[in-house]
Scaffold this active site. Structure first.
Site, PDB file in Angstrom:
ATOM      1  NE  ARG A 290      -4.023  -2.099   1.809  1.00 37.04           N
ATOM      2  CZ  ARG A 290      -4.925  -2.542   2.657  1.00 37.04           C
ATOM      3  NH1 ARG A 290      -4.917  -2.134   3.907  1.00 37.04           N
ATOM      4  NH2 ARG A 290      -5.841  -3.393   2.259  1.00 37.04           N
ATOM      5  CD  GLU A 378      -7.576   1.464  12.588  1.00 36.53           C
ATOM      6  OE1 GLU A 378      -8.532   0.721  12.272  1.00 36.53           O
ATOM      7  OE2 GLU A 378      -7.308   2.511  11.973  1.00 36.53           O
TER       8      GLU A 378
HETATM    9  C1  LIG Z   1     -13.906   0.209   4.729  1.00 40.96           C
HETATM   10  C2  LIG Z   1     -12.863  -0.562   5.489  1.00 40.96           C
HETATM   11  C3  LIG Z   1     -12.473  -1.822   5.036  1.00 40.96           C
HETATM   12  C4  LIG Z   1     -11.505  -2.554   5.741  1.00 40.96           C
HETATM   13  N1  LIG Z   1     -11.167  -3.808   5.277  1.00 40.96           N
HETATM   14  C5  LIG Z   1     -10.269  -4.544   5.999  1.00 40.96           C
HETATM   15  C6  LIG Z   1      -9.937  -5.883   5.602  1.00 40.96           C
HETATM   16  O1  LIG Z   1     -10.435  -6.400   4.589  1.00 40.96           O
HETATM   17  N2  LIG Z   1      -9.046  -6.553   6.378  1.00 40.96           N
HETATM   18  C7  LIG Z   1      -8.454  -6.019   7.497  1.00 40.96           C
HETATM   19  O2  LIG Z   1      -7.648  -6.684   8.156  1.00 40.96           O
HETATM   20  N3  LIG Z   1      -8.772  -4.767   7.893  1.00 40.96           N
HETATM   21  C8  LIG Z   1      -9.647  -4.036   7.179  1.00 40.96           C
HETATM   22  N4  LIG Z   1      -9.952  -2.748   7.598  1.00 40.96           N
HETATM   23  C9  LIG Z   1      -9.373  -2.268   8.874  1.00 40.96           C
HETATM   24  C10 LIG Z   1     -10.087  -2.933  10.040  1.00 40.96           C
HETATM   25  O3  LIG Z   1     -11.452  -3.063   9.735  1.00 40.96           O
HETATM   26  C11 LIG Z   1      -9.933  -2.142  11.347  1.00 40.96           C
HETATM   27  O4  LIG Z   1      -8.592  -1.828  11.594  1.00 40.96           O
HETATM   28  C12 LIG Z   1     -10.452  -2.943  12.533  1.00 40.96           C
HETATM   29  O5  LIG Z   1     -11.744  -3.445  12.254  1.00 40.96           O
HETATM   30  C13 LIG Z   1     -10.484  -2.061  13.780  1.00 40.96           C
HETATM   31  O6  LIG Z   1     -11.198  -2.728  14.800  1.00 40.96           O
HETATM   32  P1  LIG Z   1     -11.363  -2.046  16.220  1.00 40.96           P
HETATM   33  O7  LIG Z   1     -12.241  -2.911  17.004  1.00 40.96           O
HETATM   34  O8  LIG Z   1     -10.040  -1.682  16.741  1.00 40.96           O
HETATM   35  O9  LIG Z   1     -12.094  -0.650  15.906  1.00 40.96           O
HETATM   36  P2  LIG Z   1     -13.563  -0.310  15.202  1.00 40.96           P
HETATM   37  O10 LIG Z   1     -14.088  -1.540  14.578  1.00 40.96           O
HETATM   38  O11 LIG Z   1     -13.272   0.841  14.369  1.00 40.96           O
HETATM   39  O12 LIG Z   1     -14.445   0.008  16.452  1.00 40.96           O
HETATM   40  C14 LIG Z   1     -14.238   1.146  17.251  1.00 40.96           C
HETATM   41  C15 LIG Z   1     -15.535   1.493  17.961  1.00 40.96           C
HETATM   42  O13 LIG Z   1     -15.261   2.490  18.946  1.00 40.96           O
HETATM   43  C16 LIG Z   1     -16.363   3.382  19.014  1.00 40.96           C
HETATM   44  N5  LIG Z   1     -15.908   4.646  19.592  1.00 40.96           N
HETATM   45  C17 LIG Z   1     -15.000   5.519  19.092  1.00 40.96           C
HETATM   46  N6  LIG Z   1     -14.846   6.564  19.915  1.00 40.96           N
HETATM   47  C18 LIG Z   1     -15.677   6.361  20.981  1.00 40.96           C
HETATM   48  C19 LIG Z   1     -15.984   7.109  22.158  1.00 40.96           C
HETATM   49  N7  LIG Z   1     -15.427   8.292  22.423  1.00 40.96           N
HETATM   50  N8  LIG Z   1     -16.898   6.609  23.025  1.00 40.96           N
HETATM   51  C20 LIG Z   1     -17.522   5.432  22.771  1.00 40.96           C
HETATM   52  N9  LIG Z   1     -17.270   4.689  21.666  1.00 40.96           N
HETATM   53  C21 LIG Z   1     -16.357   5.144  20.789  1.00 40.96           C
HETATM   54  C22 LIG Z   1     -16.819   3.501  17.565  1.00 40.96           C
HETATM   55  O14 LIG Z   1     -18.157   3.928  17.471  1.00 40.96           O
HETATM   56  C23 LIG Z   1     -16.607   2.074  17.042  1.00 40.96           C
HETATM   57  O15 LIG Z   1     -17.776   1.305  17.135  1.00 40.96           O
HETATM   58  C24 LIG Z   1     -10.913  -2.011   6.904  1.00 40.96           C
HETATM   59  C25 LIG Z   1     -11.296  -0.744   7.349  1.00 40.96           C
HETATM   60  C26 LIG Z   1     -12.265  -0.019   6.658  1.00 40.96           C
HETATM   61  C27 LIG Z   1     -12.665   1.345   7.159  1.00 40.96           C
END
Ligand SMILES: Cc1cc2nc3c(=O)[nH]c(=O)nc-3n(C[C@H](O)[C@H](O)[C@H](O)COP(=O)(O)OP(=O)(O)OC[C@H]3O[C@@H](n4cnc5c(N)ncnc54)[C@H](O)[C@@H]3O)c2cc1C
Length: 565
Positions: A290, A378
């Site tokens: 990327r 993340e």
């Molecule tokens: C369109 C897209 C496609 C992707 N495709 C891939 C893929 O094919 N393979 C791969 O490995 N990765 C992919 N990624 C990356 C991957 O999806 C993310 O890095 C991963 O899902 C992050 O998971 P997480 O649980 O850390 O955060 P998230 O799934 O982003 O969840 C974070 C949560 O925290 C909540 N939040 C934020 N701030 C607050 C607050 N102040 N108070 C309360 N709640 C809060 C949000 O509402 C959200 O629900 C993709 C990302 C995107 C955007």
């Protein structure tokens, strides 16, 4: 505005219900902790996890022999010498267990001849990415975890709660203060362990692939609570975000699955495949990582070889209609509804902000420097160094979520609940309950100005002039934002929410721009036009700390905290 304050007590507070937060909640509850899982959106439906499309990288070796050490080698190589190795190792070593656990929970990874299928992705040395289907893997991950969360005793859940600040008392984090979006009322949560699983920061950029709640809240929360961030300069741009023609009802990063299946040709306006100029001859395949692809596309545009809307062309014209339909079935009809016929025309694509390699510094138990504060997903910095491999982010969310849940449950067992003192809560409560200021503020315009600045001056190609200009704009916006929140603080007050979001976004934007200005070399996702070489002396991580209301950026030996544990 006077409002009732609701109070909640729990062993473990999980902030954010993406893949990381839900996995953490399940693991902590399974180990006997009472868990409060909250999200500013709906549970399991906000953030990036539910939007993810396809690839989940894991050394299962189900079709081709593999071992986690090969996955680790590829992850470290992609990270350009900057990965926090213990975290990368955890991701790769524990990935298979979490992926198989998800299978047991019923996700239904795609299979061929009875074996879980693994696809090839750029930067991996062998087919390593599992998926459910080519566009819906993220929704399946979310749905599976939502079901397990619902079935697991000991987890309370609440949506529409936005955490405004963590509560720090006697040098430890002991809970958080939330704004209930539906009523405008504050909610005080006392917790023995708090896990920040709030995902990334891509809302800082005008063109981004994520949802509007990804403004980097968790990074700002952790900073203000005293935890350092690392690698903040490394924002990943997804190289082939859809640019033109207009595409309604589909994700801007939808072209990746097409490239996995059919390769496709990335072309400049002379019809040339240009990847060879940047070190890799693709020849109709999909091999560019990327960071290199983003750089190459932007350089073609700069040289006047771009497409009409400022990107490059992605063409599948060499593929027959039958091949396209076999690979993508009904997606071809959705494209037809947008007047896109891939057998006759290319589409235009350009880099789009997508993921953050940086984040809160943590050890392999997901503990930060601040007792009681853990991170997951993340929100954690370091595992992917200067550039992330396709598919590593979902694995990271699951593995780090599980680890954070374990550590939080263990801490809850050995910790007594602390009564929260009024002075530790006062700042956040004041922000939530403040009356409307006399001076109205156009917060939506301010968000747009910040996003434009970040896109123009803190994008993938940077120099000192642009970064200094961005920091000056961030100063102006911070001054305009002031100390008193906009909006009247009533039910569904989006102006107040924008104000609170900007409070975080400006701090996080400053962390990204300051770290980028300090790193006078080019590496992975951080390309300095005025310092084009990658330098040995810069094989160090940079930590960002909050000191007396200011950010302090300092280099530190790679992975020092993680290695010290
Ligand atoms: C369109 C897209 C496609 C992707 N495709 C891939 C893929 O094919 N393979 C791969 O490995 N990765 C992919 N990624 C990356 C991957 O999806 C993310 O890095 C991963 O899902 C992050 O998971 P997480 O649980 O850390 O955060 P998230 O799934 O982003 O969840 C974070 C949560 O925290 C909540 N939040 C934020 N701030 C607050 C607050 N102040 N108070 C309360 N709640 C809060 C949000 O509402 C959200 O629900 C993709 C990302 C995107 C955007």
């Amino acid at each position: 505005m006077a409002q009732d304050v609701m109070q909640v007590e729990t062993d473990v507070l999980v902030i954010g219900s993406g893949g990381a937060g839900m996995y953490a909640a399940v693991e902590a509850a399974r180990l006997g902790a009472n868990v409060f899982l909250l999200d500013r959106s709906l549970i399991g439906r906000g953030g990036a996890t539910v939007m993810a499309q396809m690839t989940v990288a894991v050394a299962l070796g189900s079709e081709t022999p593999d071992h986690w050490s090969h996955h680790l080698d590829d992850t470290l190589a992609a990270g350009r010498g900057l990965c926090s190795e213990p975290l990368s190792r955890l991701l790769c070593e524990e990935g298979p267990a979490c992926i198989l656990q998800m299978e047991e929970w019923g996700i239904g990874w795609a299979r061929r001849d009875g074996r879980i299928t693994q696809a090839m992705a750029p930067g991996h040395d062998r087919p390593r990415c599992v998926y459910v289907d080519f566009l819906n893997t993220g929704p399946a991950v979310s749905k599976t975890l939502r079901t397990v969360v619902n079935k697991t005793g000991g987890i309370r859940k609440a949506g529409d709660l936005c955490i405004v600040d963590l509560v720090r008392q006697d040098d430890a984090v002991v809970g958080a203060v939330a704004l209930h979006l539906g009523s405008g009322a504050p909610v005080i949560i006392s917790a023995k362990a708090t896990i920040v699983a709030t995902g990334g920061l891509t809302r800082l950029y005008r063109r981004n692939s994520a949802s509007s709640n990804m403004g980097g809240d968790g990074y700002a929360l952790a900073l203000r609570a005293g935890a350092p961030l690392i690698d903040m300069e490394f924002v990943q741009f997804f190289p082939i975000g859809h640019l033109a023609p207009r595409l309604v009802g589909m994700d801007p990063i939808m072209w990746d699955p097409f490239r996995y299946k059919l390769g496709g040709r990335l072309l400049n306006n002379r019809g040339e495949e240009f990847a060879y100029r940047y070190g890799v001859a693709e020849d109709g395949k999909y091999t560019l990582t990327r960071d290199v692809a983003t750089y190459g596309i932007l350089k073609e545009v700069e040289a006047g070889r771009g497409s009409p809307h400022g990107g490059v062309f992605l063409s599948f014209e060499h593929c027959s209609e039958a091949a396209l339909r076999e690979a993508f079935g009904p997606v071809i009809d959705r494209l037809a509804a947008n007047n896109i016929d891939l057998t006759r025309m290319p589409v235009e694509v350009a880099p789009i902000a997508h993921y953050h390699m940086g984040g809160v510094q943590a050890d392999v138990r997901m503990q930060t420097e601040v007792p009681g504060l853990l991170v997951a997903g993340e929100a954690v910095g370091g595992a992917n160094g200067a550039n992330r491999l396709s598919g590593n982010a979902i694995t990271e969310a699951l593995v780090f979520g599980r680890e954070a849940g374990r550590s939080a449950a263990a801490r809850a067992k050995r910790t007594r609940a602390q009564p929260l003192r009024p002075e530790a809560l006062a700042g956040a409560l004041d922000l939530i309950r403040a009356d409307a200021p006399a001076r109205p503020l156009n917060t939506a315009e301010m968000v747009l100005r910040l996003q434009t600045t970040m896109a123009d001056d803190v994008g993938p190609l940077r120099d000192a002039t642009k970064l200094t200009r961005a920091l000056a704009t961030i100063d102006d916006l911070t001054h305009d934002l002031g100390e008193r929140p906009a909006g009247d603080g009533g039910a569904f007050d989006l102006v107040r929410l924008d104000w609170l979001d900007l409070r975080n976004m400006l701090v996080v934007a400053r962390a990204v721009a300051s770290a980028a200005l300090a790193r006078t070399e080019s590496r992975g996702a951080h390309q300095r036009e005025d310092h084009p070489a990658m330098l040995d002396r810069w094989q160090v991580n940079q930590a960002v700390r909050w000191r007396n209301g200011h950010l302090d950026v300092a280099a530190q030996p790679a992975a020092s905290l993680a290695a010290a544990q």
